[in-house]
Design a protein around this motif. Structure first.
Motif, PDB file in Angstrom:
ATOM      1  N   THR A  24      16.115  19.803   7.002  1.00 13.21           N
ATOM      2  CA  THR A  24      14.993  18.564   7.568  1.00 13.21           C
ATOM      3  C   THR A  24      14.540  17.769   6.261  1.00 13.21           C
ATOM      4  OG1 THR A  24      13.938  20.004   9.153  1.00 13.21           O
ATOM      5  CG2 THR A  24      12.668  18.393   8.170  1.00 13.21           C
ATOM      6  N   ARG A  25      14.674  18.527   5.033  1.00 11.57           N
ATOM      7  CA  ARG A  25      14.442  17.860   3.678  1.00 11.57           C
ATOM      8  C   ARG A  25      15.768  16.977   3.546  1.00 11.57           C
ATOM      9  NH1 ARG A  25      12.193  22.775   2.085  1.00 11.57           N
ATOM     10  NH2 ARG A  25       9.961  22.442   1.484  1.00 11.57           N
ATOM     11  N   ASP A  26      17.008  17.569   3.804  1.00  9.23           N
ATOM     12  CA  ASP A  26      18.477  16.838   3.567  1.00  9.23           C
ATOM     13  C   ASP A  26      19.409  17.179   4.516  1.00  9.23           C
ATOM     14  OD1 ASP A  26      20.360  15.392   2.529  1.00  9.23           O
ATOM     15  OD2 ASP A  26      20.374  16.368   0.473  1.00  9.23           O
ATOM     16  N   PRO A  27      19.352  16.492   5.496  1.00  8.02           N
ATOM     17  CA  PRO A  27      20.506  16.706   6.737  1.00  8.02           C
ATOM     18  C   PRO A  27      21.994  16.674   5.949  1.00  8.02           C
ATOM     19  CG  PRO A  27      19.055  14.854   7.211  1.00  8.02           C
ATOM     20  CD  PRO A  27      18.711  15.435   6.078  1.00  8.02           C
ATOM     21  N   GLN A  28      22.175  16.225   4.967  1.00 14.08           N
ATOM     22  CA  GLN A  28      23.573  16.126   4.368  1.00 14.08           C
ATOM     23  C   GLN A  28      24.017  17.322   3.767  1.00 14.08           C
ATOM     24  OE1 GLN A  28      25.390  13.646   5.528  1.00 14.08           O
ATOM     25  NE2 GLN A  28      23.672  13.075   6.600  1.00 14.08           N
ATOM     26  N   LEU A  29      22.870  18.399   3.508  1.00 18.71           N
ATOM     27  CA  LEU A  29      23.330  19.474   2.917  1.00 18.71           C
ATOM     28  C   LEU A  29      24.520  20.309   3.131  1.00 18.71           C
ATOM     29  CD1 LEU A  29      20.093  21.123   1.891  1.00 18.71           C
ATOM     30  CD2 LEU A  29      21.522  20.233   0.176  1.00 18.71           C
ATOM     31  N   SER A  30      25.613  20.468   2.373  1.00 17.70           N
ATOM     32  CA  SER A  30      26.735  21.540   2.739  1.00 17.70           C
ATOM     33  C   SER A  30      26.312  22.842   3.060  1.00 17.70           C
ATOM     34  CB  SER A  30      27.964  21.301   1.848  1.00 17.70           C
ATOM     35  OG  SER A  30      27.349  22.128   0.598  1.00 17.70           O
ATOM     36  N   SER A  31      26.983  23.703   3.645  1.00 17.54           N
ATOM     37  CA  SER A  31      26.720  25.094   3.755  1.00 17.54           C
ATOM     38  C   SER A  31      26.862  25.822   2.370  1.00 17.54           C
ATOM     39  CB  SER A  31      27.743  25.686   4.881  1.00 17.54           C
ATOM     40  OG  SER A  31      28.942  25.612   4.357  1.00 17.54           O
ATOM     41  N   ARG A  32      27.608  25.298   1.567  1.00 12.38           N
ATOM     42  CA  ARG A  32      27.693  25.954   0.097  1.00 12.38           C
ATOM     43  C   ARG A  32      26.335  25.610  -0.574  1.00 12.38           C
ATOM     44  NH1 ARG A  32      32.421  27.989  -1.226  1.00 12.38           N
ATOM     45  NH2 ARG A  32      34.268  27.422   0.204  1.00 12.38           N
ATOM     46  N   GLU A  33      26.091  24.443  -0.631  1.00 13.35           N
ATOM     47  CA  GLU A  33      24.570  23.952  -1.002  1.00 13.35           C
ATOM     48  C   GLU A  33      23.400  24.722  -0.357  1.00 13.35           C
ATOM     49  OE1 GLU A  33      25.313  19.346  -2.489  1.00 13.35           O
ATOM     50  OE2 GLU A  33      25.093  19.858  -0.158  1.00 13.35           O
ATOM     51  N   LEU A  34      23.298  24.905   0.749  1.00  9.45           N
ATOM     52  CA  LEU A  34      22.496  25.618   1.493  1.00  9.45           C
ATOM     53  C   LEU A  34      22.520  26.954   1.232  1.00  9.45           C
ATOM     54  CD1 LEU A  34      22.506  23.995   5.067  1.00  9.45           C
ATOM     55  CD2 LEU A  34      20.491  24.326   3.654  1.00  9.45           C
ATOM     56  N   THR A  35      23.452  27.648   0.776  1.00  8.29           N
ATOM     57  CA  THR A  35      23.657  29.104   0.477  1.00  8.29           C
ATOM     58  C   THR A  35      23.100  29.291  -1.027  1.00  8.29           C
ATOM     59  OG1 THR A  35      25.776  29.579   1.442  1.00  8.29           O
ATOM     60  CG2 THR A  35      25.384  31.125  -0.001  1.00  8.29           C
ATOM     61  N   THR A  36      23.196  28.369  -1.797  1.00 10.70           N
ATOM     62  CA  THR A  36      22.621  28.481  -3.106  1.00 10.70           C
ATOM     63  C   THR A  36      21.146  28.141  -2.911  1.00 10.70           C
ATOM     64  OG1 THR A  36      24.590  27.583  -4.185  1.00 10.70           O
ATOM     65  CG2 THR A  36      22.619  27.186  -5.261  1.00 10.70           C
ATOM     66  N   ILE A  37      20.639  27.333  -2.140  1.00 11.37           N
ATOM     67  CA  ILE A  37      19.131  27.119  -1.895  1.00 11.37           C
ATOM     68  C   ILE A  37      18.471  28.397  -1.478  1.00 11.37           C
ATOM     69  CG2 ILE A  37      17.527  25.793  -0.782  1.00 11.37           C
ATOM     70  CD1 ILE A  37      19.563  23.325  -1.264  1.00 11.37           C
ATOM     71  N   LEU A  38      19.003  28.998  -0.266  1.00 11.41           N
ATOM     72  CA  LEU A  38      18.639  30.149   0.251  1.00 11.41           C
ATOM     73  C   LEU A  38      18.576  31.235  -0.820  1.00 11.41           C
ATOM     74  CD1 LEU A  38      20.782  30.215   3.681  1.00 11.41           C
ATOM     75  CD2 LEU A  38      18.251  29.663   3.073  1.00 11.41           C
ATOM     76  N   ALA A  39      19.405  31.627  -1.690  1.00 10.58           N
ATOM     77  CA  ALA A  39      19.246  32.510  -2.737  1.00 10.58           C
ATOM     78  C   ALA A  39      18.088  32.238  -3.638  1.00 10.58           C
ATOM     79  CB  ALA A  39      20.900  32.680  -3.451  1.00 10.58           C
ATOM     80  N   GLU A  40      18.364  30.880  -4.317  1.00  7.88           N
ATOM     81  CA  GLU A  40      17.251  30.665  -5.282  1.00  7.88           C
ATOM     82  C   GLU A  40      15.910  30.549  -4.796  1.00  7.88           C
ATOM     83  OE1 GLU A  40      18.963  27.237  -6.972  1.00  7.88           O
ATOM     84  OE2 GLU A  40      20.625  28.103  -8.132  1.00  7.88           O
ATOM     85  N   GLU A  41      15.425  29.774  -3.642  1.00  4.65           N
ATOM     86  CA  GLU A  41      14.476  29.261  -3.165  1.00  4.65           C
ATOM     87  C   GLU A  41      13.621  30.713  -2.206  1.00  4.65           C
ATOM     88  OE1 GLU A  41      12.564  26.765  -4.172  1.00  4.65           O
ATOM     89  OE2 GLU A  41      14.526  26.295  -5.398  1.00  4.65           O
ATOM     90  N   TYR A  42      14.561  31.230  -1.458  1.00  5.41           N
ATOM     91  CA  TYR A  42      14.006  32.262  -0.619  1.00  5.41           C
ATOM     92  C   TYR A  42      14.349  33.636  -0.551  1.00  5.41           C
ATOM     93  CZ  TYR A  42      13.118  27.805   2.189  1.00  5.41           C
ATOM     94  OH  TYR A  42      12.829  26.392   2.372  1.00  5.41           O
ATOM     95  N   ASP A  43      15.281  33.978  -1.623  1.00  7.56           N
ATOM     96  CA  ASP A  43      15.819  35.296  -2.047  1.00  7.56           C
ATOM     97  C   ASP A  43      16.504  35.820  -0.907  1.00  7.56           C
ATOM     98  OD1 ASP A  43      16.262  37.242  -3.561  1.00  7.56           O
ATOM     99  OD2 ASP A  43      14.426  38.189  -2.913  1.00  7.56           O
ATOM    100  N   ILE A  44      17.326  34.900  -0.208  1.00  5.46           N
ATOM    101  CA  ILE A  44      18.127  35.082   0.920  1.00  5.46           C
ATOM    102  C   ILE A  44      19.514  35.151   0.486  1.00  5.46           C
ATOM    103  CG2 ILE A  44      18.934  34.791   3.407  1.00  5.46           C
ATOM    104  CD1 ILE A  44      16.123  33.440   3.823  1.00  5.46           C
ATOM    105  N   GLU A  45      20.534  36.331   0.499  1.00  7.78           N
ATOM    106  CA  GLU A  45      21.754  36.351  -0.041  1.00  7.78           C
ATOM    107  C   GLU A  45      22.628  36.279   1.153  1.00  7.78           C
ATOM    108  OE1 GLU A  45      23.007  36.155  -3.104  1.00  7.78           O
ATOM    109  OE2 GLU A  45      20.853  35.921  -3.870  1.00  7.78           O
ATOM    110  N   VAL A  46      23.263  35.073   1.729  1.00  8.99           N
ATOM    111  CA  VAL A  46      24.436  35.153   2.583  1.00  8.99           C
ATOM    112  C   VAL A  46      25.548  34.281   2.069  1.00  8.99           C
ATOM    113  CG1 VAL A  46      22.672  35.668   4.466  1.00  8.99           C
ATOM    114  CG2 VAL A  46      23.101  33.251   3.634  1.00  8.99           C
ATOM    115  N   SER A  47      26.794  34.214   2.743  1.00  6.45           N
ATOM    116  CA  SER A  47      27.741  33.514   2.405  1.00  6.45           C
ATOM    117  C   SER A  47      27.679  32.380   3.227  1.00  6.45           C
ATOM    118  CB  SER A  47      29.108  34.288   2.883  1.00  6.45           C
ATOM    119  OG  SER A  47      29.239  34.400   4.389  1.00  6.45           O
TER     120      SER A  47
END
Length: 175
Positions: A24-47
């Motif tokens: 919703t913040r950025d519809p253009q995010l790639s799955s790789r970028e989302l993976t990094t954000i999930l780890a850094e912002e939400y402490d969720i580790e996934v591929s």
């Protein structure tokens, strides 16, 4: 749902909600970028493959819809409300509903209660085009539609979804 599709049947995980918030913040995010954000912002580790699959599965299930909405600077927007002529409603309502729903000017179409039960947000290049559309609608479906009330939408102050709207989709409301 008016399109006959079943409502989404989805059990939300924290990962899914985080993905929706970030897209919703950025519809253009790639799955790789989302993976990094999930780890850094939400402490969720996934591929990134898991993130990509989750997005695809939510899209396929109908958890969210994707739509291209032009910048409001290119079009004028109007709220249209349709009041029925009950005398001819039974024989013509479906054609009138499909005429409005399938028209390329229709951005958002919904049913409500009250005197004006069909409502739509429509967009037109000019006010003259909007006026022509109203004229044609009455010509085609004036036996079903007793009145069209339209309001000009101007000075759009907000045009988008806030990521916080997804809070609580997993049944846990957060402050």
């Amino acid at each position: 749902m008016t399109d006959g599709a079943d409502p989404p049947n989805w059990s939300f995980k924290d990962r899914d909600i985080a993905i929706l918030r970030e897209l919703t913040r950025d519809p253009q995010l790639s799955s790789r970028e989302l993976t990094t954000i999930l780890a850094e912002e939400y402490d969720i580790e996934v591929s990134h493959v898991t993130v990509s699959e989750s997005i695809r599965e939510m899209r396929n299930e109908g958890v969210f819809r994707e739509a291209i909405i032009p910048n409001e600077e290119y079009y004028i927007f109007g709220l249209f409300e349709f009041k029925f002529n009950t005398e001819h409603f039974a024989e013509g309502w479906r054609d009138a509903m499909e005429y409005i729903r399938d028209d390329p000017h229709t951005l958002f179409y919904f049913l409500s209660d009250g005197e004006y039960q069909w409502k739509t947000v429509m967009m037109f290049p000019t006010r003259a085009d909007e006026s022509r559309w109203i004229h044609e609608c009455y010509k085609e479906h004036g036996d079903v539609i007793a009145n069209i009330r339209n309001s000009v939408i101007h000075n759009v102050l907000k045009f988008g979804t806030d990521p916080e709207i997804f809070e609580g989709l997993n049944g846990e409301y957060r402050e």
